[in-house]
Design a protein around this motif. Structure first.
Motif, short mmCIF file in Angstrom:
data_model
loop_
_atom_site.label_atom_id
_atom_site.label_comp_id
_atom_site.label_asym_id
_atom_site.label_seq_id
_atom_site.Cartn_x
_atom_site.Cartn_y
_atom_site.Cartn_z
N ASP A 66 12.14 32.58 38.72
CA ASP A 66 12.88 33.20 37.63
C ASP A 66 14.30 32.67 37.61
OD1 ASP A 66 14.50 34.93 39.47
OD2 ASP A 66 12.51 35.75 39.88
N THR A 67 15.03 33.07 36.58
CA THR A 67 16.40 32.58 36.41
C THR A 67 17.30 33.01 37.55
OG1 THR A 67 16.11 32.67 34.01
CG2 THR A 67 18.36 32.53 34.84
N ALA A 68 17.19 34.28 37.97
CA ALA A 68 18.02 34.76 39.07
C ALA A 68 17.71 34.01 40.36
CB ALA A 68 17.80 36.26 39.28
N VAL A 113 28.05 33.78 49.71
CA VAL A 113 27.92 33.68 48.26
C VAL A 113 27.17 34.91 47.75
CG1 VAL A 113 27.98 31.15 48.08
CG2 VAL A 113 25.81 32.31 48.55
N LEU A 114 27.09 35.03 46.42
CA LEU A 114 26.35 36.11 45.77
C LEU A 114 26.93 37.47 46.13
CD1 LEU A 114 22.74 34.72 46.43
CD2 LEU A 114 24.11 34.47 44.36
N ALA A 115 28.22 37.63 45.82
CA ALA A 115 28.89 38.89 46.13
C ALA A 115 28.70 39.95 45.04
CB ALA A 115 30.39 38.65 46.34
N GLY A 116 28.29 39.54 43.86
CA GLY A 116 28.11 40.49 42.77
C GLY A 116 26.74 41.12 42.76
N PRO A 117 26.55 42.17 41.99
CA PRO A 117 25.22 42.80 41.86
C PRO A 117 24.20 41.78 41.36
CG PRO A 117 26.93 44.18 40.90
CD PRO A 117 27.59 42.88 41.22
N GLN A 118 22.94 42.06 41.62
CA GLN A 118 21.90 41.10 41.27
C GLN A 118 21.83 40.84 39.76
OE1 GLN A 118 18.12 41.03 43.65
NE2 GLN A 118 18.82 43.05 44.32
N TRP A 147 23.47 37.60 38.85
CA TRP A 147 22.94 36.36 39.40
C TRP A 147 22.29 35.56 38.27
CZ3 TRP A 147 20.29 37.74 44.73
CH2 TRP A 147 21.24 38.37 45.55
N ASN A 148 23.11 35.14 37.35
CA ASN A 148 22.64 34.41 36.18
C ASN A 148 23.80 33.59 35.65
OD1 ASN A 148 21.78 33.63 33.56
ND2 ASN A 148 20.34 35.35 33.50
N ALA A 149 23.58 32.31 35.46
CA ALA A 149 24.65 31.43 34.99
C ALA A 149 25.17 31.85 33.62
CB ALA A 149 24.15 29.98 34.95
N CYS A 190 25.62 34.89 32.65
CA CYS A 190 26.40 36.13 32.77
C CYS A 190 27.88 35.81 32.91
CB CYS A 190 25.90 36.95 33.96
SG CYS A 190 26.81 38.48 34.22
N GLY A 191 28.71 36.58 32.21
CA GLY A 191 30.15 36.35 32.26
C GLY A 191 30.75 36.62 33.63
N LEU A 192 30.08 37.43 34.44
CA LEU A 192 30.59 37.78 35.77
C LEU A 192 29.96 36.93 36.88
CD1 LEU A 192 30.56 41.67 35.47
CD2 LEU A 192 32.50 40.12 35.15
N SER A 193 29.28 35.85 36.51
CA SER A 193 28.58 35.04 37.51
C SER A 193 29.55 34.34 38.46
CB SER A 193 27.70 34.00 36.82
OG SER A 193 28.47 33.11 36.04
N ARG A 194 30.81 34.18 38.06
CA ARG A 194 31.78 33.48 38.92
C ARG A 194 32.04 34.23 40.22
NH1 ARG A 194 34.73 29.33 36.97
NH2 ARG A 194 34.43 28.76 34.78
N CYS A 195 31.85 35.53 40.22
CA CYS A 195 32.09 36.29 41.45
C CYS A 195 31.04 36.00 42.52
CB CYS A 195 32.13 37.78 41.16
SG CYS A 195 30.56 38.46 40.59
N ASN A 196 30.01 35.24 42.16
CA ASN A 196 28.96 34.92 43.12
C ASN A 196 29.16 33.58 43.81
OD1 ASN A 196 27.11 37.23 42.70
ND2 ASN A 196 27.01 36.43 40.61
N ARG A 197 30.25 32.91 43.54
CA ARG A 197 30.48 31.60 44.14
C ARG A 197 30.94 31.73 45.59
NH1 ARG A 197 29.87 27.52 40.72
NH2 ARG A 197 29.79 27.99 38.49
N VAL A 198 31.22 30.59 46.21
CA VAL A 198 31.52 30.54 47.65
C VAL A 198 32.78 31.35 47.96
CG1 VAL A 198 32.12 29.03 49.58
CG2 VAL A 198 30.40 28.30 47.89
N LEU A 199 32.68 32.20 48.97
CA LEU A 199 33.81 33.00 49.46
C LEU A 199 34.10 32.59 50.91
CD1 LEU A 199 32.70 36.51 48.13
CD2 LEU A 199 34.34 34.96 47.08
N PRO A 200 35.02 31.65 51.13
CA PRO A 200 35.33 31.23 52.51
C PRO A 200 35.90 32.39 53.32
CG PRO A 200 36.20 29.67 50.89
CD PRO A 200 35.79 30.89 50.13
N TRP A 201 35.36 32.56 54.52
CA TRP A 201 35.82 33.55 55.49
C TRP A 201 35.55 35.00 55.07
CZ3 TRP A 201 36.99 32.14 60.28
CH2 TRP A 201 37.40 30.82 60.49
N LEU A 202 34.96 35.23 53.90
CA LEU A 202 34.74 36.60 53.44
C LEU A 202 33.26 36.95 53.55
CD1 LEU A 202 37.04 36.70 50.29
CD2 LEU A 202 37.52 37.56 52.59
N PRO A 203 32.92 37.99 54.31
CA PRO A 203 31.51 38.37 54.52
C PRO A 203 31.00 39.36 53.49
CG PRO A 203 32.89 39.66 55.97
CD PRO A 203 33.82 38.79 55.16
#
Length: 250
Positions: A7-9, A174-179, A182-184, A186-199
């Motif tokens: 699927d897309t997600a 990665v994938l810090a936003g709600p599921q 998880w769609n390109a 979606c306007g909020l998809s940028r919050c799912n990108r790489v987060l260095p040092w952030l768990p």
């Protein structure tokens, strides 16, 4: 577990995982270096790792997934092995990428121990993060769909890896936003990108670069110049005072 590419997600999350893996392994030298991928699954990451320039070997215990990963046979050797009992010598590989797929802290620790045993330079540990917002929302909403895989507490994995080996340790997710994000598209998809040092992301990597043992070089012996005797002529015998006494008698 369903195919993440169905699927897309799933396609979006797999793409984010590849970006994170590429980001976390960027510091590792590649040319002439060997890399072992443990629990490679269907081989989703094998093309990326091969294109990065590593000499690839992979292991997978599931025969169906191993057969699917066999499509990379011309680029990587895919062997049958469990993550807690690898058929390799100590420090046989430069780098190791370990995907945690068996639930439970004990299983994870056993797999980490084996990964560190066969690695000489570093290990990257990938897992689904139980301390992330997406996983917590999944547990609260009580969705009937299962989670993408066994989830582990980020800090528990961090401490376990730190206790097993000495080295420089780092992490990212990665994938810090709600599921639902998880769609390109979606306007909020940028919050799912790489987060260095952030768990905070749902999928994370903890990397440890192992400290290499160095031979101990003894410090040079320091002697004060005043304490050293001045060299005497090679042909002279006895003490100088005795030589002067003989000359006086003559």
């Amino acid at each position: 577990m369903d195919d993440p590419r169905a699927d897309t997600a799933g396609q979006f999350s797999l793409q984010m995982q590849k970006l994170l893996l590429q980001h976390c392994l960027a510091a590792w030298p590649r040319r002439g270096r060997t890399l072992l991928e443990i629990n490679c699954g269907g081989g989703d990451f094998l093309p990326l790792l091969w294109e990065c320039g590593f000499d690839m070997t992979a292991t997978e215990s599931n025969p169906d997934l191993r057969a699917e990963a066999g499509r990379m046979a011309d680029r990587a050797e895919v062997l049958a092995a469990t993550d807690d009992h690898l058929p390799f010598d100590d420090a046989e590989f430069d780098w190791v990428v370990l995907h945690l797929v068996s639930p439970g802290a004990q299983s994870a620790r056993a797999a980490m121990t084996e990964a560190l045993r066969v690695a000489s330079a570093g290990v990257a540990l990938t897992f689904w993060n139980a301390a992330s917002l997406p996983f917590m929302l999944h547990c609260i909403t009580g969705r009937k769909q299962p989670w993408h895989g066994p989830a582990f507490c980020w800090w528990q994995m961090w401490r376990a890896l730190r206790s097993l080996a000495a080295g420089s340790i780092s992490g990212a997710s990665v994938l810090a936003g709600p599921q639902g994000t998880w769609n390109a598209a979606c306007g909020l998809s940028r919050c799912n990108r790489v987060l260095p040092w952030l768990p905070m992301g749902a999928w994370g990597i903890i990397r440890i670069d192992l400290n290499k043992s160095r031979p101990v070089t003894p410090l040079p012996l320091r002697l004060g110049r005043r304490r050293m005797r001045r060299p005497e002529p090679a042909m002279e015998c006895g003490h100088k005072s005795q030589a002067r006494a003989v000359n006086t008698e003559r």
